[in-house]
Scaffold this motif. Structure first.
Motif, PDB file in Angstrom:
ATOM      1  N   THR A  19       0.866  -1.176   0.000  1.00  0.00           N
ATOM      2  CA  THR A  19       0.000   0.000   0.000  1.00  0.00           C
ATOM      3  C   THR A  19       0.904   1.229   0.000  1.00  0.00           C
ATOM      4  O   THR A  19       2.103   1.139   0.304  1.00  0.00           O
ATOM      5  CB  THR A  19      -0.895   0.037   1.254  1.00  0.00           C
ATOM      6  OG1 THR A  19      -0.050   0.202   2.409  1.00  0.00           O
ATOM      7  CG2 THR A  19      -1.740  -1.228   1.376  1.00  0.00           C
ATOM      8  N   GLU A  20       0.330   2.371  -0.301  1.00  0.00           N
ATOM      9  CA  GLU A  20       1.113   3.616  -0.280  1.00  0.00           C
ATOM     10  C   GLU A  20       1.676   3.862   1.115  1.00  0.00           C
ATOM     11  O   GLU A  20       2.824   4.270   1.267  1.00  0.00           O
ATOM     12  CB  GLU A  20       0.231   4.787  -0.719  1.00  0.00           C
ATOM     13  CG  GLU A  20       0.999   6.042  -1.057  1.00  0.00           C
ATOM     14  CD  GLU A  20       1.901   5.904  -2.272  1.00  0.00           C
ATOM     15  OE1 GLU A  20       2.944   6.579  -2.303  1.00  0.00           O
ATOM     16  OE2 GLU A  20       1.587   5.119  -3.192  1.00  0.00           O
ATOM     17  N   GLU A  21       0.886   3.563   2.128  1.00  0.00           N
ATOM     18  CA  GLU A  21       1.343   3.745   3.506  1.00  0.00           C
ATOM     19  C   GLU A  21       2.513   2.809   3.825  1.00  0.00           C
ATOM     20  O   GLU A  21       3.511   3.232   4.428  1.00  0.00           O
ATOM     21  CB  GLU A  21       0.192   3.485   4.484  1.00  0.00           C
ATOM     22  CG  GLU A  21       0.547   3.748   5.929  1.00  0.00           C
ATOM     23  CD  GLU A  21      -0.619   3.495   6.878  1.00  0.00           C
ATOM     24  OE1 GLU A  21      -0.346   3.085   8.015  1.00  0.00           O
ATOM     25  OE2 GLU A  21      -1.771   3.700   6.464  1.00  0.00           O
ATOM     26  N   GLU A  22       2.404   1.549   3.419  1.00  0.00           N
ATOM     27  CA  GLU A  22       3.495   0.594   3.651  1.00  0.00           C
ATOM     28  C   GLU A  22       4.761   1.019   2.912  1.00  0.00           C
ATOM     29  O   GLU A  22       5.866   0.915   3.440  1.00  0.00           O
ATOM     30  CB  GLU A  22       3.084  -0.804   3.184  1.00  0.00           C
ATOM     31  CG  GLU A  22       2.018  -1.456   4.033  1.00  0.00           C
ATOM     32  CD  GLU A  22       1.469  -2.726   3.405  1.00  0.00           C
ATOM     33  OE1 GLU A  22       1.164  -3.658   4.166  1.00  0.00           O
ATOM     34  OE2 GLU A  22       1.333  -2.794   2.160  1.00  0.00           O
ATOM     35  N   ASN A  36       5.699   3.968   2.158  1.00  0.00           N
ATOM     36  CA  ASN A  36       6.300   5.173   2.729  1.00  0.00           C
ATOM     37  C   ASN A  36       6.771   5.008   4.167  1.00  0.00           C
ATOM     38  O   ASN A  36       7.546   5.823   4.653  1.00  0.00           O
ATOM     39  CB  ASN A  36       5.314   6.341   2.650  1.00  0.00           C
ATOM     40  CG  ASN A  36       5.061   6.781   1.227  1.00  0.00           C
ATOM     41  OD1 ASN A  36       5.939   6.703   0.384  1.00  0.00           O
ATOM     42  ND2 ASN A  36       3.848   7.224   0.946  1.00  0.00           N
ATOM     43  N   SER A  37       6.319   3.972   4.866  1.00  0.00           N
ATOM     44  CA  SER A  37       6.652   3.855   6.278  1.00  0.00           C
ATOM     45  C   SER A  37       7.760   2.847   6.578  1.00  0.00           C
ATOM     46  O   SER A  37       8.322   2.866   7.668  1.00  0.00           O
ATOM     47  CB  SER A  37       5.400   3.470   7.078  1.00  0.00           C
ATOM     48  OG  SER A  37       4.966   2.168   6.708  1.00  0.00           O
TER      49      SER A  37
END
Length: 155
Positions: A35-38, A40-41
């Motif tokens: 995911t975009e969150e994964e 970026n994190s």
């Protein structure tokens, strides 16, 4: 007008390209999508951290007394090797991707340059009252809707 690109992708070539891309992806069924969150994190290996991880991989063998019990050394080594291999694949893929992108940019540039030349010609023909030119000009100028019209310099 320059013409750096003069090529054609046939339907058969496009079908083969798509088939090749599907075949490559099928060879590596373990590839994942984040995911975009994964994306970026998570932590990443880069130029500065590569050497650090590489040294840790060496030290877990030479100094296992400092190894936390929850670290799976085999998995650490496997992940690091996978990262190295995928990074090589990524560089090769980037070269191909850049070549496709650059060729598309150039082809688009050449097409737009020719289209704008035609548009200028139709515009001039419409000003001179050439039959049918105004209709073509009106349809094409919709592309430039909302842009201010340049006023001609006083003569």
């Amino acid at each position: 007008m320059t013409n750096k690109v003069s090529a054609e992708v046939t339907e058969a070539m496009m079908a083969e390209f798509k088939k090749d891309m599907e075949a490559i992806k099928a060879k590596y069924p373990w590839l994942i999508s984040l995911t975009e969150e994964e994306r970026n994190s998570g932590l990443r290996i880069g130029d500065k951290t590569y050497t650090f991880v590489s040294k840790v991989v060496e030290y877990v063998d030479s100094h296992p007394e400092y190894l936390p019990s929850y670290i799976n050394v085999a998995e650490l080594k496997k992940d690091f090797k996978l990262w190295n291999d995928l990074y090589t694949m990524l560089r090769l893929n980037t070269l191909l991707s850049n070549a496709i992108t650059d060729t598309a940019i150039q082809a688009g540039n050449e097409a737009m340059e020719a289209a704008l030349s035609y548009y200028s010609s139709v515009k001039e023909a419409a000003k001179r009252g050439a039959p049918g030119a105004q209709t073509i000009y009106d349809e094409l100028r919709a592309r430039f809707a909302g842009r201010p019209v340049k006023k001609e310099a006083a003569k």
